[in-house]
Design a protein around this motif. Structure first.
Motif, PDB file in Angstrom:
ATOM      1  N   UNK A 158       0.845  -1.188   0.000  1.00  0.00           N
ATOM      2  CA  UNK A 158       0.000   0.000   0.000  1.00  0.00           C
ATOM      3  C   UNK A 158       0.880   1.238   0.000  1.00  0.00           C
ATOM      4  N   UNK A 159       0.341   2.342  -0.518  1.00  0.00           N
ATOM      5  CA  UNK A 159       1.080   3.589  -0.535  1.00  0.00           C
ATOM      6  C   UNK A 159       2.199   3.588  -1.556  1.00  0.00           C
ATOM      7  N   UNK A 160       3.025   4.634  -1.511  1.00  0.00           N
ATOM      8  CA  UNK A 160       4.116   4.811  -2.465  1.00  0.00           C
ATOM      9  C   UNK A 160       5.391   5.111  -1.693  1.00  0.00           C
ATOM     10  N   UNK A 161       6.489   4.566  -2.165  1.00  0.00           N
ATOM     11  CA  UNK A 161       7.763   4.804  -1.494  1.00  0.00           C
ATOM     12  C   UNK A 161       8.849   5.067  -2.525  1.00  0.00           C
ATOM     13  N   UNK A 162       9.592   6.139  -2.285  1.00  0.00           N
ATOM     14  CA  UNK A 162      10.698   6.496  -3.184  1.00  0.00           C
ATOM     15  C   UNK A 162      11.976   5.829  -2.697  1.00  0.00           C
ATOM     16  N   UNK A 191      20.450   5.407  -8.992  1.00  0.00           N
ATOM     17  CA  UNK A 191      19.123   5.196  -9.554  1.00  0.00           C
ATOM     18  C   UNK A 191      18.096   5.613  -8.528  1.00  0.00           C
ATOM     19  N   UNK A 192      16.985   6.155  -9.013  1.00  0.00           N
ATOM     20  CA  UNK A 192      15.911   6.589  -8.133  1.00  0.00           C
ATOM     21  C   UNK A 192      14.589   6.162  -8.753  1.00  0.00           C
ATOM     22  N   UNK A 193      13.706   5.587  -7.931  1.00  0.00           N
ATOM     23  CA  UNK A 193      12.425   5.111  -8.461  1.00  0.00           C
ATOM     24  C   UNK A 193      11.384   5.125  -7.354  1.00  0.00           C
ATOM     25  N   UNK A 195       8.152   3.051  -5.862  1.00  0.00           N
ATOM     26  CA  UNK A 195       7.387   1.812  -5.862  1.00  0.00           C
ATOM     27  C   UNK A 195       5.924   2.128  -5.636  1.00  0.00           C
ATOM     28  N   UNK A 196       5.088   1.660  -6.580  1.00  0.00           N
ATOM     29  CA  UNK A 196       3.642   1.795  -6.467  1.00  0.00           C
ATOM     30  C   UNK A 196       3.072   0.486  -5.926  1.00  0.00           C
ATOM     31  N   UNK A 197       1.846   0.506  -5.405  1.00  0.00           N
ATOM     32  CA  UNK A 197       1.242  -0.739  -4.926  1.00  0.00           C
ATOM     33  C   UNK A 197       1.254  -1.817  -6.018  1.00  0.00           C
ATOM     34  N   UNK A 198       1.728  -3.013  -5.648  1.00  0.00           N
ATOM     35  CA  UNK A 198       1.844  -4.114  -6.595  1.00  0.00           C
ATOM     36  C   UNK A 198       3.212  -4.252  -7.217  1.00  0.00           C
ATOM     37  N   UNK A 199       4.091  -3.237  -7.034  1.00  0.00           N
ATOM     38  CA  UNK A 199       5.448  -3.298  -7.593  1.00  0.00           C
ATOM     39  C   UNK A 199       6.344  -4.207  -6.753  1.00  0.00           C
ATOM     40  N   UNK A 200       7.423  -4.681  -7.397  1.00  0.00           N
ATOM     41  CA  UNK A 200       8.445  -5.485  -6.722  1.00  0.00           C
ATOM     42  C   UNK A 200       9.810  -4.890  -7.036  1.00  0.00           C
ATOM     43  N   UNK A 201      10.673  -4.857  -6.035  1.00  0.00           N
ATOM     44  CA  UNK A 201      12.048  -4.395  -6.217  1.00  0.00           C
ATOM     45  C   UNK A 201      12.994  -5.424  -5.621  1.00  0.00           C
ATOM     46  N   UNK A 202      13.921  -5.905  -6.433  1.00  0.00           N
ATOM     47  CA  UNK A 202      14.985  -6.792  -5.932  1.00  0.00           C
ATOM     48  C   UNK A 202      16.213  -5.947  -5.636  1.00  0.00           C
ATOM     49  N   UNK A 203      16.766  -6.102  -4.416  1.00  0.00           N
ATOM     50  CA  UNK A 203      17.974  -5.381  -4.017  1.00  0.00           C
ATOM     51  C   UNK A 203      18.998  -6.404  -3.542  1.00  0.00           C
ATOM     52  N   UNK A 204      20.129  -6.536  -4.245  1.00  0.00           N
ATOM     53  CA  UNK A 204      21.154  -7.496  -3.796  1.00  0.00           C
ATOM     54  C   UNK A 204      21.842  -7.013  -2.537  1.00  0.00           C
ATOM     55  N   UNK A 205      22.342  -7.943  -1.750  1.00  0.00           N
ATOM     56  CA  UNK A 205      23.027  -7.571  -0.519  1.00  0.00           C
ATOM     57  C   UNK A 205      24.257  -6.738  -0.856  1.00  0.00           C
ATOM     58  N   UNK A 211      14.966   4.748   1.579  1.00  0.00           N
ATOM     59  CA  UNK A 211      13.604   4.840   1.063  1.00  0.00           C
ATOM     60  C   UNK A 211      12.797   5.807   1.914  1.00  0.00           C
ATOM     61  N   UNK A 212      11.949   6.602   1.254  1.00  0.00           N
ATOM     62  CA  UNK A 212      11.126   7.613   1.919  1.00  0.00           C
ATOM     63  C   UNK A 212       9.691   7.462   1.438  1.00  0.00           C
ATOM     64  N   UNK A 213       8.741   7.543   2.365  1.00  0.00           N
ATOM     65  CA  UNK A 213       7.329   7.521   1.985  1.00  0.00           C
ATOM     66  C   UNK A 213       7.015   8.752   1.140  1.00  0.00           C
ATOM     67  N   UNK A 214       6.407   8.532  -0.021  1.00  0.00           N
ATOM     68  CA  UNK A 214       6.077   9.621  -0.930  1.00  0.00           C
ATOM     69  C   UNK A 214       4.758  10.296  -0.590  1.00  0.00           C
ATOM     70  N   UNK A 215       3.913   9.644   0.200  1.00  0.00           N
ATOM     71  CA  UNK A 215       2.562  10.152   0.384  1.00  0.00           C
ATOM     72  C   UNK A 215       2.442  11.239   1.429  1.00  0.00           C
TER      73      UNK A 215
END
Length: 393
Positions: A158-162, A191-193, A195-205, A211-215
């Motif tokens: 839920x929500x959006x996160x940058x 890189x900056x993006x 994430x919208x609800x339903x998105x997936x982000x893979x981050x390697x170790x 990350x900051x809440x956009x809302x």
């Protein structure tokens, strides 16, 4: 030995339109990957803000079950705890109102939808998977720039996160190699993006990120699935231990006097290279692979849902293997061992044919253990149910 593993596939669904095969070839442990969601509500069956609110109001949380974080100003350790170690519900709500992120670590241990997600991902990655839940209030940030010591898949619920992604200053860190604030100079994001609800982000170790809440008026809720992978270093250490069982030279003491400089570096170099040759020649790789496979299976908790409500076992009862678990049938002296989540189950040899049918995906009944007397056949079926290996077909 018979191996039987669940068919992987949830990763492909999560990262679509990216292909899972290409992910493992060019992305895994190397770079981040963003997969836009197919539907904004696709992760709400896993967890929701309402579900977390109900958990906090109704559940009993102790130290370690819940934590909180705020990038600035930082929270004192345990600010959300009472003196008796229980979580102070009112203080959690108050700190959340003041911009603190609420964190539910390893919630898969008490929330079935997340447990099923972990089991599915474990089939893809052959490693333990855990979940951490992050609920961040509007216009807030939980953590400063950092890296994790395990790979993660972030599922935005839920929500959006940058998200801002930086460099990977240490490459692939060890599991125990924690991030130390101030150790690495801050760089500009690579890189900056959002994430919208339903998105997936893979981050390697090892990849630095924040990350900051956009809302302005909506909380951000995401699931972080941590992939706790074994490394080649882990494998080599076990191979050395295995080879040492049959190689006396590897069990000899280091030379006396080495700690006071009485042994030359050349001597160490020669002995080290000789030891590596001994390991290469004497390590039983099949045994090491078997150990890692057994550990990967047995380290997962047994899924016993339905065992207490199963009811009476009759000649007409049909069982099938429980989905989302890996099983292994192995020799155990005069018996046969079924390696399963939670540990190995040992059976008489006469049970082997019926167990093989179960592992192959067939339904089984008491008649599949006709080589045994009725009491022993019932014991086999009942243990399969009790330890979460099988369920009613």
């Amino acid at each position: 030995m018979t191996l039987s593993h669940v068919t992987p596939g949830v990763l492909a669904e999560l990262i679509a339109p990216h292909a899972a095969e290409a992910f493992f070839e060019t992305v895994f442990e190397t770079r981040a990957l963003h997969a836009p969601g197919s539907a904004p509500d696709r992760f709400t069956p896993l967890i929701s803000l309402e579900a977390i609110d109900a958990m906090l109001a109704e559940g009993l949380f102790r130290e370690g079950d819940l934590s909180m974080a705020r990038a600035e100003p930082r929270l004192p350790d345990g600010a959300w705890l009472r003196e008796d170690g229980l979580v102070d519900r009112g203080e959690v709500a108050r700190l959340y109102q003041q911009g603190a992120t609420l964190i539910l670590p390893q919630l898969q241990a008490r929330h079935r939808p997340l447990a099923d997600l972990c089991r599915q991902l474990e089939a893809d990655f052959s490693c333990p998977v855990q979940t951490n839940i992050y609920l961040t209030p509007p216009n807030a940030q939980g953590f400063q720039t950092h890296y994790d010591n395990h790979d993660v898949l972030v599922l935005q619920v839920e929500g959006r996160k940058r998200w801002r992604l930086y460099d990977a200053p240490v490459g692939t860190p060890y599991r125990g190699e924690r991030f130390t604030p101030g150790r690495f100079a801050q760089t500009e994001p690579r890189k900056e993006l959002v994430l919208e609800p339903g998105d997936v982000l893979y981050v390697p170790r090892g990849l630095m990120h924040d990350a900051v809440n956009e809302g302005d008026d909506q909380a951000s809720l995401h699931i972080t699935t941590g992939l706790l992978a074994k490394t080649w270093a882990d494998f080599l250490l076990e191979a050395v231990s295995e080879a040492a069982l049959r190689t006396p030279a590897l069990r000899r003491a280091l030379p006396p006097g080495y700690a006071r400089g009485a042994v030359s570096r050349d001597h160490f170099d020669e002995a080290f290279r000789s030891a590596l040759r001994d390991v290469g020649e004497n390590a039983d790789l099949d045994a090491v692979i078997g150990l890692f496979t057994d550990t990967a299976i047995t380290s997962r908790p047994a899924d016993t849902r339905g065992a207490l409500t199963f009811g009476a076992l009759t000649p007409d009862t049909q069982l099938k293997r429980r989905p989302l678990i890996a099983l292994e049938l192995a020799e155990d002296g005069d018996h046969i061992a079924l390696v399963a989540p939670g540990g190995a189950l040992t059976f008489d040899r006469d049970a082997e044919a019926g167990l093989e049918r179960l592992l192959a995906g067939a339904t089984i009944s008491l008649s599949d253990f006709s080589a045994m007397d009725d009491a022993k056949a019932r014991d086999v079926m009942e243990r399969l149910i009790a330890y979460g290996v099988a369920e009613r077909a």
